[in-house]
Design a protein around this motif. Structure first.
Motif, PDB file in Angstrom:
ATOM      1  N   ASP A  14       0.833  -1.203   0.000  1.00  0.00           N
ATOM      2  CA  ASP A  14       0.000   0.000   0.000  1.00  0.00           C
ATOM      3  C   ASP A  14       0.870   1.257   0.000  1.00  0.00           C
ATOM      4  N   TYR A  15       1.093   1.786  -1.202  1.00  0.00           N
ATOM      5  CA  TYR A  15       1.801   3.054  -1.346  1.00  0.00           C
ATOM      6  C   TYR A  15       0.819   4.216  -1.494  1.00  0.00           C
ATOM      7  N   ALA A  16      -0.472   3.931  -1.298  1.00  0.00           N
ATOM      8  CA  ALA A  16      -1.480   4.948  -1.575  1.00  0.00           C
ATOM      9  C   ALA A  16      -1.526   6.025  -0.499  1.00  0.00           C
ATOM     10  N   ARG A  17      -0.885   5.762   0.639  1.00  0.00           N
ATOM     11  CA  ARG A  17      -0.949   6.728   1.730  1.00  0.00           C
ATOM     12  C   ARG A  17       0.248   7.673   1.666  1.00  0.00           C
ATOM     13  N   GLN A  18      -0.041   8.941   1.507  1.00  0.00           N
ATOM     14  CA  GLN A  18       1.025   9.937   1.494  1.00  0.00           C
ATOM     15  C   GLN A  18       1.193  10.508   2.900  1.00  0.00           C
ATOM     16  N   VAL A  19       2.438  10.606   3.347  1.00  0.00           N
ATOM     17  CA  VAL A  19       2.708  11.177   4.671  1.00  0.00           C
ATOM     18  C   VAL A  19       3.754  12.275   4.539  1.00  0.00           C
ATOM     19  N   ASN A  20       3.787  13.120   5.554  1.00  0.00           N
ATOM     20  CA  ASN A  20       4.856  14.116   5.627  1.00  0.00           C
ATOM     21  C   ASN A  20       6.152  13.416   6.004  1.00  0.00           C
ATOM     22  N   ILE A  21       7.266  13.980   5.576  1.00  0.00           N
ATOM     23  CA  ILE A  21       8.564  13.365   5.839  1.00  0.00           C
ATOM     24  C   ILE A  21       8.813  13.234   7.341  1.00  0.00           C
ATOM     25  N   SER A  22       8.359  14.191   8.119  1.00  0.00           N
ATOM     26  CA  SER A  22       8.591  14.126   9.569  1.00  0.00           C
ATOM     27  C   SER A  22       7.790  13.011  10.236  1.00  0.00           C
ATOM     28  N   ASP A  23       6.759  12.474   9.539  1.00  0.00           N
ATOM     29  CA  ASP A  23       5.904  11.429  10.115  1.00  0.00           C
ATOM     30  C   ASP A  23       6.311  10.027   9.689  1.00  0.00           C
ATOM     31  N   LEU A  24       7.445   9.889   8.990  1.00  0.00           N
ATOM     32  CA  LEU A  24       7.876   8.561   8.548  1.00  0.00           C
ATOM     33  C   LEU A  24       8.152   7.659   9.751  1.00  0.00           C
ATOM     34  N   GLU A  25       7.567   6.446   9.727  1.00  0.00           N
ATOM     35  CA  GLU A  25       7.743   5.471  10.800  1.00  0.00           C
ATOM     36  C   GLU A  25       8.270   4.182  10.199  1.00  0.00           C
ATOM     37  N   ALA A  26       9.350   3.636  10.773  1.00  0.00           N
ATOM     38  CA  ALA A  26       9.943   2.394  10.277  1.00  0.00           C
ATOM     39  C   ALA A  26       8.906   1.282  10.250  1.00  0.00           C
ATOM     40  N   GLY A  27       8.914   0.518   9.140  1.00  0.00           N
ATOM     41  CA  GLY A  27       7.998  -0.613   9.007  1.00  0.00           C
ATOM     42  C   GLY A  27       6.778  -0.319   8.167  1.00  0.00           C
ATOM     43  N   GLU A  28       6.499   0.960   7.876  1.00  0.00           N
ATOM     44  CA  GLU A  28       5.336   1.323   7.075  1.00  0.00           C
ATOM     45  C   GLU A  28       5.711   1.416   5.596  1.00  0.00           C
ATOM     46  N   THR A  29       4.732   1.191   4.725  1.00  0.00           N
ATOM     47  CA  THR A  29       4.926   1.444   3.292  1.00  0.00           C
ATOM     48  C   THR A  29       4.125   2.685   2.945  1.00  0.00           C
ATOM     49  N   VAL A  30       4.797   3.695   2.415  1.00  0.00           N
ATOM     50  CA  VAL A  30       4.170   5.002   2.215  1.00  0.00           C
ATOM     51  C   VAL A  30       4.704   5.656   0.942  1.00  0.00           C
ATOM     52  N   THR A  31       4.122   6.812   0.654  1.00  0.00           N
ATOM     53  CA  THR A  31       4.619   7.686  -0.409  1.00  0.00           C
ATOM     54  C   THR A  31       4.868   9.071   0.175  1.00  0.00           C
ATOM     55  N   VAL A  32       5.984   9.672  -0.193  1.00  0.00           N
ATOM     56  CA  VAL A  32       6.267  11.055   0.187  1.00  0.00           C
ATOM     57  C   VAL A  32       6.435  11.878  -1.087  1.00  0.00           C
ATOM     58  N   VAL A  33       6.028  13.117  -1.024  1.00  0.00           N
ATOM     59  CA  VAL A  33       6.181  14.044  -2.151  1.00  0.00           C
ATOM     60  C   VAL A  33       6.973  15.253  -1.665  1.00  0.00           C
ATOM     61  N   GLY A  34       8.019  15.605  -2.404  1.00  0.00           N
ATOM     62  CA  GLY A  34       8.833  16.753  -2.004  1.00  0.00           C
ATOM     63  C   GLY A  34       9.650  17.278  -3.163  1.00  0.00           C
ATOM     64  N   SER A  35      10.428  18.305  -2.874  1.00  0.00           N
ATOM     65  CA  SER A  35      11.275  18.894  -3.914  1.00  0.00           C
ATOM     66  C   SER A  35      12.709  18.407  -3.734  1.00  0.00           C
ATOM     67  N   VAL A  36      13.423  18.304  -4.852  1.00  0.00           N
ATOM     68  CA  VAL A  36      14.800  17.817  -4.825  1.00  0.00           C
ATOM     69  C   VAL A  36      15.711  18.884  -4.233  1.00  0.00           C
ATOM     70  N   ARG A  37      16.457  18.483  -3.213  1.00  0.00           N
ATOM     71  CA  ARG A  37      17.441  19.396  -2.622  1.00  0.00           C
ATOM     72  C   ARG A  37      18.815  19.131  -3.219  1.00  0.00           C
TER      73      ARG A  37
END
Length: 818
Positions: A160-183
């Motif tokens: 399940d990559y359908a859930r988008q989270v903020n980068i600060s909310d990343l938790e080990a063990g979850e499958t997620v999607t993050v959206v951001g700009s390239v630094r």
């Protein structure tokens, strides 16, 4: 049932047991010692466990209200409520966190093309554009040759990559999607491995930043030109979406081998098949990539609309199932997890439903085409047996005897399985069936899987049959030639009414004059063909199968769906309570001291080990070495015997006779004594390396003690310190209910391990799980029963009948139909 007394620590096992018993009782709101089931659950869920999360606490309180109204609910609603309660218990026990609140759903472009009039279900993949000859050859290695094959090639799981989270909310063990700009972006050859290229991307959003890494093995990726091209793909400030499993390493939080896509702008649609969606994961083989399968599925998915749904629309509406085309499409590429859940439920129901429909149709066909002897259930022999029995039958035994005698008083062949816990009295129940056959002028055969068990039955039957002046003989591999010839002759003339034996009964030289009843003990230990060979020695004889290894209802439905199943769920009065304790290796002295105390009072003890000889792979004491150690250093003042499967029949008999006669006070054995050994004087069962046994097998071993008038003990020695091992052995410490223990065994180990890999007989489901989908199996059985009752030959449902023939044969193969 007693209510929980500790308010701060739920008694999980008692709750699980109560739910399992209620399910087995058909959701009838059973009455316990103090409370009805619904009252017990209402009171229990009225006390919220402190370790539950806020959301779980609310669910817990909601269940208390629902169980207060349990009595008013329909059976289906009760089933669903019991399942809901079981899931919540599991979530709280495992410490599962509440789901993190989701941000705005990702905008993903639907991957399913709409309509393709040129596709048909039997079309070869080779003829489909964008698949072609090369890819179709790869797909054929997975057994995929036509459009239909691909549609019914179910994913084994979804990410399940359908859930988008903020980068600060990343938790080990979850499958997620993050959206951001390239630094920043970098790509370079590893300084430690000249054939490895490392790609690193740092992206940020308003809450933080994360470094993503991907690794490419091969000299073509270390080419400087290729590396520069990768860096140009991700310029500073570009918006990207990245999906993957969140992991924590020494450098912090990251996504493991992420899928990455550049977006046109913040909030733009994601076109990738892999990013920002519920991603199907298919079974693969060497040389066939995941992308090849996914693209083939997408290409043929519009053809799902041409599928004709075999389930009657009334049945679909009754259970709220999706139509088949919709379920197929949403199983492969669902828009979200909820839609996937609905699709899975429909297709899992199909797998269970057609299996159960096949079982019931097969049983109906047998009843219509086969005729058996009409056996008298009320004759003189049965009356005499009731008079000579030194005890009264339990209510459960009386109920099962009534079921059996009713079956026998019909020309329809009986095909009944009797499940009974250790010591529940299955043999005496079988005697009523045997006597019904004999007094009707027919012969009976009782087949057991081992000589030890066959001998045990023979000893018991001889005692009863002598009082009735009836002959009974024993035939095993150890029977002398002269005796064997005598038995053969008496069978053919009809002088011998009952023969007890092992596989020796199915030999070509064994011929009955008129075999009317076959009793098979521990029937799961015989193959289909072995059972069939014994039945062929009579003309459609009645069949009574017995097992002392209770299995969960879902397994019984899956393995024995064409049998009538009776359960002896009550132990005879006077059976001694067995005190069960799990000990570690450091506490071994306690076990030895207990054995000494019991022997000093004239009692005896078993010591059971899993192997016969030392193994380099397993750190397990062998029975041979253990017997020597116990005799020479631990119990030199006592006689220590030895019993294992590699001994000759004569050696086994001598060892068992010496133990029965108390010539040996301790017997070291393998699991050969699991069933069939009855020594009432034995009061201690010490099981070494208990963590290596299944719960049901441990329960069987424990049943060798507590058979007399003395208090008995079972000691589970374990070398494992894992929480799972402790939980498993804890079930044995707290319960003597074999049916509950078998349910827990399946939860811990799965159905295949519970039944044994050698002869499990389980169908090969593509989606369904007997552990996770028990509720759907029960629904499928009920639906199949109702349908057969209305239209037993399915004449009004031609689509259903055709699908049944295809699915049932494919699902069961030779397991059932051989």
């Amino acid at each position: 049932m007693k209510m929980m007394t500790e308010s701060n620590t739920p008694q999980w096992e008692r709750l699980h047991k109560a739910l399992a018993i209620e399910a087995r009782a058909g959701y009838s709101d059973i009455v316990g010692k103090q409370y009805r089931f619904s009252e017990f659950l209402c009171l229990t869920f009225g006390t919220v466990p402190p370790e539950a999360t806020p959301q779980q606490k609310q669910r817990w309180r909601d269940l208390a209200v629902e169980f207060a109204n349990y009595e008013k609910k329909a059976k289906l609603e009760r089933q669903q409520l019991v399942v809901k309660a079981s899931r919540l218990l599991k979530d709280v026990q495992e410490g599962k966190p509440d789901p993190t609140p989701e941000t705005k759903p990702l905008q993903t472009k639907t991957p399913i093309p709409q309509g393709n009039p040129n596709l048909n279900l039997d079309q070869s993949l080779e003829d489909i554009p964008d698949i072609g000859r090369t890819r179709s050859r790869s797909l054929s290695r997975l057994g995929l040759k036509t459009v239909r094959d691909v549609l019914f090639y179910y994913p084994r799981e979804h990410i399940d990559y359908a859930r988008q989270v903020n980068i600060s909310d990343l938790e080990a063990g979850e499958t997620v999607t993050v959206v951001g700009s390239v630094r920043s972006c970098n790509c370079f050859t590893s300084p430690k491995n000249p054939k490895l290229s490392i790609f690193q991307l740092v992206i940020k959003d308003r809450t933080g930043e994360v470094k993503l890494s991907r690794f490419f093995a091969g000299t073509r990726f270390t080419n400087r030109g290729w590396q520069e091209k990768q860096k140009k793909l991700y310029p500073r400030g570009a918006i990207v979406a990245a999906s993957g499993l969140v992991k924590k390493n020494k450098y912090g939080i990251t996504l493991d081998n992420p899928e990455i896509e550049i977006l046109d702008s913040q909030g733009a649609e994601i076109e990738s098949l892999n990013i920002g969606r519920v991603l199907p994961v298919y079974p693969l083989t060497e040389g066939v990539s995941a992308d090849v399968v996914r693209k083939a599925v997408l290409k043929v998915l519009p053809a799902a609309d041409t599928l004709k749904d075999p389930l009657p629309s009334t049945l679909r509406k009754q259970y709220g199932f999706l139509p088949l085309p919709e379920a197929i499409k949403n199983l492969h590429f669902p828009p979200d997890h909820e839609t996937l859940s609905h699709a899975r439920r429909r297709l899992i129901f199909d797998e269970f439903f057609f299996l159960q429909l096949g079982f019931l149709s097969r049983r109906q066909q047998q009843r219509e085409t086969q005729k058996s002897a009409l056996l008298d259930p009320t004759g003189k022999l049965i009356d005499q047996f009731k008079q000579v029995l030194p005890f009264s039958l339990t209510n459960a035994q009386q109920r099962v005897v009534s079921d059996i005698l009713q079956d026998l008083n019909s020309e329809t062949p009986m095909n009944r399985l009797v499940q009974g816990d250790v010591g529940s009295g299955k043999t005496v129940v079988a005697v009523f069936a045997i006597l019904a056959a004999i007094q009707s002028g027919y012969q009976a055969a009782l087949m057991a899987p081992t000589e030890v068990l066959a001998e045990q039955h023979y000893r018991k039957l001889v005692g009863w049959f002598n009082l009735l002046h009836l002959p009974v003989e024993l035939l095993t591999g150890s029977t002398k030639t002269a005796k064997r010839r005598e038995i053969h002759q008496q069978l053919e003339t009809g002088e011998l009414p009952l023969l007890v034996g092992t596989h020796a009964l199915i030999q070509d030289t064994v011929n009955f004059q008129q075999l009317g009843l076959v009793v098979i003990d521990e029937q799961h230990r015989f193959g289909v063909q072995q059972r069939a060979r014994l039945l062929d020695k009579g003309h459609s004889p009645h069949v009574l199968s017995m097992t002392a290894t209770p299995i969960p209802r879902t397994l019984a439905l899956t393995l024995h769906g064409d049998l009538d199943v009776s359960q002896i769920d009550e132990l005879p009065p006077g059976r001694q309570e067995i005190q069960t304790t799990a000990l570690s290796g450091r506490e071994r002295r306690q076990a030895y001291d207990l054995i000494r105390r019991e022997i000093a009072q004239g009692r005896q003890a078993y010591v059971v080990l899993p192997l016969v000889e030392e193994s380099d792979k397993l750190d397990v004491r062998s029975a041979v070495e253990e017997q020597k150690k116990l005799q020479e250093t631990v119990f030199p003042e006592f006689k220590v015997g030895l019993l294992h499967g590699r001994m000759t029949s004569q050696e086994k008999d001598e060892a068992l006779t010496a133990f029965r006669d108390n010539e040996t006070q301790v017997i070291v054995s393998t699991t050969v004594i699991e069933v069939g050994v009855d020594v009432p004087n034995a009061t201690v069962m010490l099981i070494e390396n208990a963590e290596r046994f299944g719960l049901s097998q441990l329960h069987q071993l424990r049943g060798r003690v507590g058979r007399g008038e003395y208090k008995s003990y079972c000691i589970l020695m374990s070398g494992s310190k894992t929480d799972t091992a402790k939980q498993r052995l804890g079930v044995l410490e707290q319960s003597r209910d074999g049916f509950f223990i078998s349910e827990m065994d399946m939860q811990f180990r799965g159905p295949g391990e519970v039944l044994g890999k050698r002869q499990s007989g389980l169908p090969d489901f593509a989606l369904a799980s007997l552990v996770e989908d028990q509720e759907v199996l029960v629904l499928a059985r009920e639906a199949a029963e109702k349908l057969v009752l209305v239209d037993r030959n399915l004449e009004d449902y031609p689509l259903l009948k055709a699908e049944l023939e295809r699915r049932y044969l494919k699902l069961m193969g030779s397991t059932i139909l051989a």
